[in-house]
Every structure is written in C-alpha cells, then in structure tokens.
Design a protein around this motif. Structure first.
Motif, PDB file in Angstrom:
ATOM      1  N   THR A  20       4.805  18.139   9.565  1.00  0.00           N
ATOM      2  CA  THR A  20       5.027  17.036  10.449  1.00  0.00           C
ATOM      3  C   THR A  20       3.674  16.156  11.416  1.00  0.00           C
ATOM      4  OG1 THR A  20       7.274  17.982  11.071  1.00  0.00           O
ATOM      5  CG2 THR A  20       6.350  16.461  12.601  1.00  0.00           C
ATOM      6  N   GLU A  21       3.044  17.283  11.527  1.00  0.00           N
ATOM      7  CA  GLU A  21       1.784  16.809  12.279  1.00  0.00           C
ATOM      8  C   GLU A  21       0.688  16.004  11.371  1.00  0.00           C
ATOM      9  OE1 GLU A  21       3.623  19.893  14.194  1.00  0.00           O
ATOM     10  OE2 GLU A  21       2.926  19.935  12.197  1.00  0.00           O
ATOM     11  N   GLU A  22       0.802  16.532  10.095  1.00  0.00           N
ATOM     12  CA  GLU A  22       0.048  15.746   9.116  1.00  0.00           C
ATOM     13  C   GLU A  22       0.533  14.320   8.747  1.00  0.00           C
ATOM     14  OE1 GLU A  22      -1.822  19.316   6.665  1.00  0.00           O
ATOM     15  OE2 GLU A  22       0.148  18.274   6.136  1.00  0.00           O
ATOM     16  N   LEU A  23       1.697  14.339   8.742  1.00  0.00           N
ATOM     17  CA  LEU A  23       2.531  13.058   8.457  1.00  0.00           C
ATOM     18  C   LEU A  23       2.208  12.280   9.812  1.00  0.00           C
ATOM     19  CD1 LEU A  23       4.319  11.127   6.921  1.00  0.00           C
ATOM     20  CD2 LEU A  23       6.357  12.480   7.900  1.00  0.00           C
ATOM     21  N   ILE A  24       2.390  12.593  10.940  1.00  0.00           N
ATOM     22  CA  ILE A  24       2.326  11.698  12.128  1.00  0.00           C
ATOM     23  C   ILE A  24       0.940  11.254  12.057  1.00  0.00           C
ATOM     24  CG2 ILE A  24       2.377  12.082  14.582  1.00  0.00           C
ATOM     25  CD1 ILE A  24       4.919  13.830  14.594  1.00  0.00           C
ATOM     26  N   ALA A  25      -0.114  11.909  11.873  1.00  0.00           N
ATOM     27  CA  ALA A  25      -1.401  11.466  11.757  1.00  0.00           C
ATOM     28  C   ALA A  25      -1.651  10.425  11.072  1.00  0.00           C
ATOM     29  CB  ALA A  25      -2.467  12.658  11.547  1.00  0.00           C
ATOM     30  N   VAL A  26      -1.072  10.341   9.820  1.00  0.00           N
ATOM     31  CA  VAL A  26      -1.253   9.363   8.990  1.00  0.00           C
ATOM     32  C   VAL A  26      -0.537   8.016   9.474  1.00  0.00           C
ATOM     33  CG1 VAL A  26      -0.418   8.612   6.555  1.00  0.00           C
ATOM     34  CG2 VAL A  26      -1.346  10.787   6.792  1.00  0.00           C
ATOM     35  N   ILE A  27       0.763   8.232  10.158  1.00  0.00           N
ATOM     36  CA  ILE A  27       1.370   7.161  10.657  1.00  0.00           C
ATOM     37  C   ILE A  27       0.662   6.566  11.769  1.00  0.00           C
ATOM     38  CG2 ILE A  27       3.442   6.577  12.024  1.00  0.00           C
ATOM     39  CD1 ILE A  27       4.944   8.449  10.374  1.00  0.00           C
ATOM     40  N   HIS A  28       0.082   7.362  12.490  1.00  0.00           N
ATOM     41  CA  HIS A  28      -0.837   6.876  13.797  1.00  0.00           C
ATOM     42  C   HIS A  28      -2.126   6.058  13.244  1.00  0.00           C
ATOM     43  CE1 HIS A  28       0.564  10.021  16.910  1.00  0.00           C
ATOM     44  NE2 HIS A  28       1.606   8.755  16.737  1.00  0.00           N
ATOM     45  N   GLU A  29      -2.720   6.537  12.113  1.00  0.00           N
ATOM     46  CA  GLU A  29      -3.854   5.899  11.469  1.00  0.00           C
ATOM     47  C   GLU A  29      -3.264   4.464  10.918  1.00  0.00           C
ATOM     48  OE1 GLU A  29      -6.945   6.198   7.536  1.00  0.00           O
ATOM     49  OE2 GLU A  29      -5.532   7.936   8.338  1.00  0.00           O
ATOM     50  N   MET A  30      -2.274   4.416  10.412  1.00  0.00           N
ATOM     51  CA  MET A  30      -1.589   2.979  10.061  1.00  0.00           C
ATOM     52  C   MET A  30      -1.271   2.033  11.300  1.00  0.00           C
ATOM     53  SD  MET A  30      -1.714   3.029   6.527  1.00  0.00           S
ATOM     54  CE  MET A  30      -3.474   3.954   7.169  1.00  0.00           C
ATOM     55  N   HIS A  66      12.883   7.817   3.340  1.00  0.00           N
ATOM     56  CA  HIS A  66      13.951   8.839   3.478  1.00  0.00           C
ATOM     57  C   HIS A  66      14.491   9.330   2.155  1.00  0.00           C
ATOM     58  CE1 HIS A  66      17.105  10.844   5.149  1.00  0.00           C
ATOM     59  NE2 HIS A  66      17.997  10.425   4.199  1.00  0.00           N
ATOM     60  N   PRO A  67      14.755  10.690   1.584  1.00  0.00           N
ATOM     61  CA  PRO A  67      14.444  11.925   2.763  1.00  0.00           C
ATOM     62  C   PRO A  67      13.046  12.398   2.661  1.00  0.00           C
ATOM     63  CG  PRO A  67      15.444  12.444   0.865  1.00  0.00           C
ATOM     64  CD  PRO A  67      15.340  11.207   0.636  1.00  0.00           C
ATOM     65  N   VAL A  68      12.830  13.178   3.589  1.00  0.00           N
ATOM     66  CA  VAL A  68      11.380  13.854   3.690  1.00  0.00           C
ATOM     67  C   VAL A  68      11.727  15.311   3.468  1.00  0.00           C
ATOM     68  CG1 VAL A  68      10.335  12.286   5.062  1.00  0.00           C
ATOM     69  CG2 VAL A  68      11.543  14.110   6.100  1.00  0.00           C
ATOM     70  N   PRO A  69      10.798  16.139   3.234  1.00  0.00           N
ATOM     71  CA  PRO A  69      11.007  17.645   2.780  1.00  0.00           C
ATOM     72  C   PRO A  69      11.420  18.378   4.156  1.00  0.00           C
ATOM     73  CG  PRO A  69       8.814  16.967   1.893  1.00  0.00           C
ATOM     74  CD  PRO A  69       9.226  15.742   2.721  1.00  0.00           C
ATOM     75  N   PRO A  70      12.157  19.341   3.980  1.00  0.00           N
ATOM     76  CA  PRO A  70      13.066  19.934   5.131  1.00  0.00           C
ATOM     77  C   PRO A  70      11.966  20.545   6.167  1.00  0.00           C
ATOM     78  CG  PRO A  70      13.022  21.464   3.033  1.00  0.00           C
ATOM     79  CD  PRO A  70      12.615  20.168   2.680  1.00  0.00           C
ATOM     80  N   GLN A  71      10.775  20.760   5.856  1.00  0.00           N
ATOM     81  CA  GLN A  71       9.859  21.446   7.046  1.00  0.00           C
ATOM     82  C   GLN A  71       9.370  20.230   7.971  1.00  0.00           C
ATOM     83  OE1 GLN A  71       8.976  20.659   3.926  1.00  0.00           O
ATOM     84  NE2 GLN A  71       6.716  19.979   3.952  1.00  0.00           N
ATOM     85  N   ARG A  75       0.883  -1.234  -0.101  1.00  0.00           N
ATOM     86  CA  ARG A  75       0.055  -0.024  -0.054  1.00  0.00           C
ATOM     87  C   ARG A  75       0.822   1.291  -0.086  1.00  0.00           C
ATOM     88  NH1 ARG A  75      -4.283  -1.033   4.750  1.00  0.00           N
ATOM     89  NH2 ARG A  75      -4.425   1.136   4.374  1.00  0.00           N
ATOM     90  N   ARG A  76       0.551   2.132  -0.954  1.00  0.00           N
ATOM     91  CA  ARG A  76       1.525   3.289  -1.169  1.00  0.00           C
ATOM     92  C   ARG A  76       0.739   4.451  -0.746  1.00  0.00           C
ATOM     93  NH1 ARG A  76       4.445   5.395  -6.570  1.00  0.00           N
ATOM     94  NH2 ARG A  76       4.758   7.493  -5.985  1.00  0.00           N
ATOM     95  N   ILE A  77       1.249   5.239   0.048  1.00  0.00           N
ATOM     96  CA  ILE A  77       0.557   6.406   0.406  1.00  0.00           C
ATOM     97  C   ILE A  77       1.398   7.700   0.240  1.00  0.00           C
ATOM     98  CG2 ILE A  77      -0.067   8.015   2.430  1.00  0.00           C
ATOM     99  CD1 ILE A  77      -1.034   5.382   3.882  1.00  0.00           C
ATOM    100  N   HIS A  78       1.110   8.586  -0.803  1.00  0.00           N
ATOM    101  CA  HIS A  78       2.062   9.622  -1.626  1.00  0.00           C
ATOM    102  C   HIS A  78       1.308  10.796  -0.856  1.00  0.00           C
ATOM    103  CE1 HIS A  78       4.018  11.029  -5.111  1.00  0.00           C
ATOM    104  NE2 HIS A  78       4.565  11.730  -3.782  1.00  0.00           N
ATOM    105  N   LEU A  79       2.015  11.631  -0.006  1.00  0.00           N
ATOM    106  CA  LEU A  79       1.479  12.983   0.487  1.00  0.00           C
ATOM    107  C   LEU A  79       2.370  14.026  -0.103  1.00  0.00           C
ATOM    108  CD1 LEU A  79       2.100  12.081   4.067  1.00  0.00           C
ATOM    109  CD2 LEU A  79      -0.097  11.809   2.782  1.00  0.00           C
ATOM    110  N   ALA A  80       1.710  15.225  -0.180  1.00  0.00           N
ATOM    111  CA  ALA A  80       2.328  16.399  -0.834  1.00  0.00           C
ATOM    112  C   ALA A  80       3.512  17.038  -0.432  1.00  0.00           C
ATOM    113  CB  ALA A  80       1.219  17.427  -0.780  1.00  0.00           C
ATOM    114  N   GLN A  81       4.263  17.572  -1.239  1.00  0.00           N
ATOM    115  CA  GLN A  81       5.430  18.268  -0.690  1.00  0.00           C
ATOM    116  C   GLN A  81       5.299  19.218   0.498  1.00  0.00           C
ATOM    117  OE1 GLN A  81       8.575  17.882  -2.116  1.00  0.00           O
ATOM    118  NE2 GLN A  81       9.785  19.123  -1.129  1.00  0.00           N
ATOM    119  N   THR A  82       4.129  19.887   0.570  1.00  0.00           N
ATOM    120  CA  THR A  82       3.756  20.635   1.733  1.00  0.00           C
ATOM    121  C   THR A  82       3.328  20.033   2.890  1.00  0.00           C
ATOM    122  OG1 THR A  82       1.779  21.026   0.668  1.00  0.00           O
ATOM    123  CG2 THR A  82       3.430  22.677   0.214  1.00  0.00           C
ATOM    124  N   THR A  83       3.320  18.789   3.019  1.00  0.00           N
ATOM    125  CA  THR A  83       2.865  18.248   4.461  1.00  0.00           C
ATOM    126  C   THR A  83       3.643  18.459   5.447  1.00  0.00           C
ATOM    127  OG1 THR A  83       2.191  16.116   3.056  1.00  0.00           O
ATOM    128  CG2 THR A  83       2.570  15.797   5.235  1.00  0.00           C
TER     129      THR A  83
END
Length: 281
Positions: free
Chosen positions: A77-87, A100-105, A67-75
């Motif tokens: 940290t909080e949004e990414l962690i929310a997706v990880i918690h869901e998984m 790795h790597p993730v965008p700098p923000q 299963r591939r989850i592709h998130l936007a470049q502007t994602t």
C-alpha cells in the motif's frame, strides 16, 4: 428487434462524445497543452490488463497522452501511495486512474483516497462521492456518468420517474442512485439482501442493473414499457439482465456489449480533457 423497441446504442453515443473531445483536444494543443491520463495497474490480472489497454488505445486515438504504470503483484500500500503522490505532483498529468481490483494486501480505499481530487477523473475518492451527492462533482464516477449520458442522449425522461438500481457499490450503484435522485427521480436501491426483488423491479420506470451476475434480471420482473440499463459485464459478453426476455417487455434497453461500456470509457476521456482545460484556464 421489434420496431417499437429502442436499442440504446452506447457505441454511437460514445462516438459523438469523442468527436466533441477531438475538437477540444485540438484547442488545447494550440495552447501547448496535451491532456494526460496515467493508468496504474498493480499485478497481472488479465481482465485488468485488457481494460487498461483499451483505455490507452482510446486515449491515443484522440490525441490524449496515455501513461501506463505497471507495478508488481507484491507492491505494498505504501509503495502504491508513493507512486500516486508522485503523479499528483506532476503538472503534466491531468488524470489518475487506479485500475480495480488491486492485490489483496493493498488497502484499496487508502490508495483511492491518495488521488488528488483535481485528478480523480474516475470518481473514486470519498470527497468526489460527496460532491456527487450534492450535484457538484467535477468528475462523477464514469459508469454512472455514462448511464446518465445515454438517457440524456436518447431524451429519456428522468424527472418524476421511479428508478430502481440493483447494486450498491461505491463507484456504480450508490453514485448513480444519487445522480438520478438529483435529477428528480424517485430512487429505490436494491442489493443482495433485498426481500421481494422481483416485485420491486416490477415497479421501475427505469431499471439500472449493476449486480455482477450474468442474466440475473428476468424478463418476467420487468414492467411493460420500462427502460432497462444493463451496467453489467460478465464472462462471455453477458450482461446482468436476460436480454432477450427483458427486450420483450421494455421500451428501451442497452445491449451488452455496445451499451454502457463504450460510454464509460468516453466519460473517462471527457473527464481527463475537462481536467486539462481547468489547468489551461
């Protein structure tokens, strides 16, 4: 290649691992369980997209759900962690890989730490690192695990040998050093500020190059008969060692490509199947 030189064929080792996994996946299917690996890609890095696609193809060939989850470049940290918690909460997901790597923000370490230890099949969490240090990791980092798998497959002795590791990253240099130490090697860790690197490399019975610089390790540095593990991959299919020059001095060497890389992917699949089997027990 000279007949007395041993080419450490990672493609062959990976194929053997995958043959075993195919049997285990079939046994899980009989219980109604399909191993599932979720890969999270943030942004549009071309190399990362290629790696994710390769991992997905490898999963599908074995019957592992990818299963591939592709998130936007502007994602964030909080949004990414929310997706990880869901998984983490999805009982059908057995492994989570954050590419790795993730965008700098994004706070990458915070994102890694959000992955459940039971689904950390890439060995990126601090708890997983600590378990690895004590020799208790269910899922060690995949490239270090691949390096040990190659050495074991070719029955290359580790105990009592002097291993030199060039590189100290938390998912390669440091964990492979600890894994070699746990196998009773004497380990020297080198890095960008090491003084007299060529001299130290010349003492190695086993050299692991994980420095991220193309053809960095010179053949003149290598002790006659050393085992050379090239864990680097640079543009143009070039590893971290000068292959032809190091081949002359070494007793065994991994090629790039076709060395550590294929086994790294095989270990990721193995860890995912391991995780699914733990759920099925």
């Amino acid at each position: 290649m000279n007949s007395d030189k041993l080419l450490l064929d990672g493609t062959r080792v990976a194929h053997q691992i995958q043959q075993d996994l195919a049997i285990r996946v079939s046994q899980l299917a009989a219980k109604g369980i399909q191993p599932c690996l979720v890969t999270i890609l943030v942004g549009d890095d071309p190399s990362s997209e290629t790696y994710v696609r390769m991992k997905g193809n490898a999963c599908r060939r074995l019957g592992i759900q990818s299963r591939r989850i592709h998130l936007a470049q502007t994602t964030t940290t909080e949004e990414l962690i929310a997706v990880i918690h869901e998984m983490n909460q999805d009982s059908y997901v057995h492994g989570i890989l954050l590419q790795h790597p993730v965008p700098p923000q994004i706070d990458e370490r915070a994102a890694f730490e959000a992955i459940s230890i039971h689904k950390d099949v890439d060995g990126v969490t601090m708890l997983g690192f600590a378990q690895n240090a004590f020799g208790e990791a269910s899922f060690p980092s995949c490239t270090p695990a691949a390096i040990l798998a190659i050495l074991d497959d070719y029955q290359i002795p580790i105990e009592g040998k002097h291993a030199v590791v060039i590189g100290r990253s938390p998912i390669l240099g440091k964990p492979v050093s600890l894994m070699l130490l746990n196998r009773n090697a004497t380990v020297t860790i080198c890095h960008s500020r090491t003084v007299g690197l060529d001299h130290i490399v010349g003492l190695a019975d086993i050299l692991v190059a994980a420095v991220g610089k193309p053809a960095f390790v010179q053949g003149s540095w290598i002790k006659e008969g050393a085992v050379v593990i090239d864990a680097g991959y640079n543009s143009g299919n070039i590893g971290d060692v000068d292959y032809e020059a190091c081949l002359t001095k070494s007793s065994a060497i991994t090629p790039v490509p076709g060395g550590v890389g294929p086994v790294t992917i095989a270990m990721l699949l193995k860890h995912t199947v391991d995780a699914a089997e733990k759920v099925g027990q």
